[in-house]
Design a protein around this motif. Structure first.
Motif, PDB file in Angstrom:
ATOM      1  N   ARG A  15    -110.989  19.600 -35.127  1.00 46.66           N
ATOM      2  CA  ARG A  15    -109.880  18.717 -34.736  1.00 46.66           C
ATOM      3  C   ARG A  15    -110.034  17.337 -35.374  1.00 46.66           C
ATOM      4  NH1 ARG A  15    -110.261  21.735 -29.829  1.00 46.66           N
ATOM      5  NH2 ARG A  15    -111.807  20.300 -28.953  1.00 46.66           N
ATOM      6  N   ARG A  19    -107.381  15.499 -37.821  1.00 42.45           N
ATOM      7  CA  ARG A  19    -106.839  14.156 -37.568  1.00 42.45           C
ATOM      8  C   ARG A  19    -107.075  13.244 -38.766  1.00 42.45           C
ATOM      9  NH1 ARG A  19    -109.200  15.186 -32.540  1.00 42.45           N
ATOM     10  NH2 ARG A  19    -110.931  13.738 -32.941  1.00 42.45           N
ATOM     11  N   THR A  36     -97.177  20.270 -41.968  1.00 39.63           N
ATOM     12  CA  THR A  36     -98.420  20.804 -41.406  1.00 39.63           C
ATOM     13  C   THR A  36     -99.276  21.425 -42.507  1.00 39.63           C
ATOM     14  OG1 THR A  36     -97.221  22.841 -40.850  1.00 39.63           O
ATOM     15  CG2 THR A  36     -97.514  21.215 -39.090  1.00 39.63           C
ATOM     16  N   LEU A  50    -104.674  25.269 -38.300  1.00 45.62           N
ATOM     17  CA  LEU A  50    -104.192  24.035 -37.661  1.00 45.62           C
ATOM     18  C   LEU A  50    -103.538  24.351 -36.319  1.00 45.62           C
ATOM     19  CD1 LEU A  50    -102.304  21.061 -39.252  1.00 45.62           C
ATOM     20  CD2 LEU A  50    -101.347  22.182 -37.242  1.00 45.62           C
ATOM     21  N   TYR A  54    -103.583  22.438 -32.744  1.00 39.64           N
ATOM     22  CA  TYR A  54    -102.428  21.584 -32.458  1.00 39.64           C
ATOM     23  C   TYR A  54    -101.150  22.396 -32.619  1.00 39.64           C
ATOM     24  CZ  TYR A  54    -105.757  17.748 -32.894  1.00 39.64           C
ATOM     25  OH  TYR A  54    -106.836  16.910 -32.727  1.00 39.64           O
ATOM     26  N   LYS A  57     -97.209  18.983 -35.917  1.00 36.99           N
ATOM     27  CA  LYS A  57     -97.728  17.756 -36.531  1.00 36.99           C
ATOM     28  C   LYS A  57     -97.498  16.565 -35.602  1.00 36.99           C
ATOM     29  CE  LYS A  57     -93.689  16.384 -39.321  1.00 36.99           C
ATOM     30  NZ  LYS A  57     -93.223  15.949 -40.658  1.00 36.99           N
ATOM     31  N   VAL A  60    -100.490  16.283 -33.518  1.00 37.79           N
ATOM     32  CA  VAL A  60    -101.593  15.671 -34.272  1.00 37.79           C
ATOM     33  C   VAL A  60    -101.429  14.150 -34.263  1.00 37.79           C
ATOM     34  CG1 VAL A  60    -102.827  15.560 -36.462  1.00 37.79           C
ATOM     35  CG2 VAL A  60    -101.743  17.703 -35.770  1.00 37.79           C
TER      36      VAL A  60
END
Length: 201
Positions: A15, A19, A36, A50, A54, A57, A60
């Motif tokens: 993660r 980020r 994304t 991803l 999440y 986006k 995120v």
């Protein structure tokens, strides 16, 4: 006695990579220009990977914003807790928050620039964190006025001015520039104390 393992889990590390990749991508392309796939590719992951962490986006971006505000609040709380005098509290708070925004200037500027892209519930949560920061600064200023250590004509305007100074560092600071985050922070402490009518010891 066994020592607990406090190292980040693989999921937490992933993660964090996502980020960091999102910060770089959004900084270059803007939130709406970033996909994304862009974020996943920059993190050397698949788009499917991803979505394990999440849902979008926007989520995120929310995670980036929440982490950034939480870190700034932690710095502010620690600064206030370290001193009893409002002068020392304000100096420590400005020093810590300005240095933080200088060090994390890329993420700080995209958080501020892309805040409107957050969903209403997420935007409200970040707004509450900003209100908390404003309340911390206002409380220090109010105590300084009550103890005749500060001379302030309008507490709310002064609070907003000091917060704006700290945030605006992210707009112009460059890691390759002539000033370090620490130098900028100390300079801003001097400015802040002058604004409130106090003087650095």
């Amino acid at each position: 006695m066994a020592i607990a393992d406090v190292s980040p889990s693989k999921a937490e590390r992933t993660r964090a990579r996502l980020r960091a990749a999102a910060v770089a991508a959004i900084s270059d392309r803007g939130f709406h220009g970033t996909t994304t796939r862009d974020i996943a590719t920059a993190a050397d992951l698949s788009t499917a990977a991803l979505y394990v962490h999440y849902s979008s986006k926007e989520e995120v971006l929310f995670a980036i914003a929440k982490d950034g505000h939480a870190e700034a609040l932690a710095v502010a709380h620690a600064a206030i807790a370290s001193f009893d005098s409002p002068v020392d509290q304000l100096a420590a708070l400005i020093r810590g928050v300005v240095a933080y925004h200088a060090r994390e200037h890329v993420s700080a500027i995209i958080i501020n620039r892309e805040l409107a892209a957050l969903e209403p519930a997420h935007r409200a949560e970040i707004g509450a964190m900003r209100d908390e920061m404003e309340g911390l600064v206002a409380a220090v200023l109010r105590q300084g006025v009550d103890e005749a250590q500060f001379s302030i004509a309008d507490l709310r305007i002064t609070t907003i001015a000091l917060l704006s100074m700290g945030l605006d560092v992210a707009r112009w600071f460059r890691s390759t520039g002539e000033w370090t985050p620490e130098y900028v922070a100390e300079s801003y402490v001097t400015l802040a104390l002058r604004i409130v009518g106090a003087s650095a010891e």
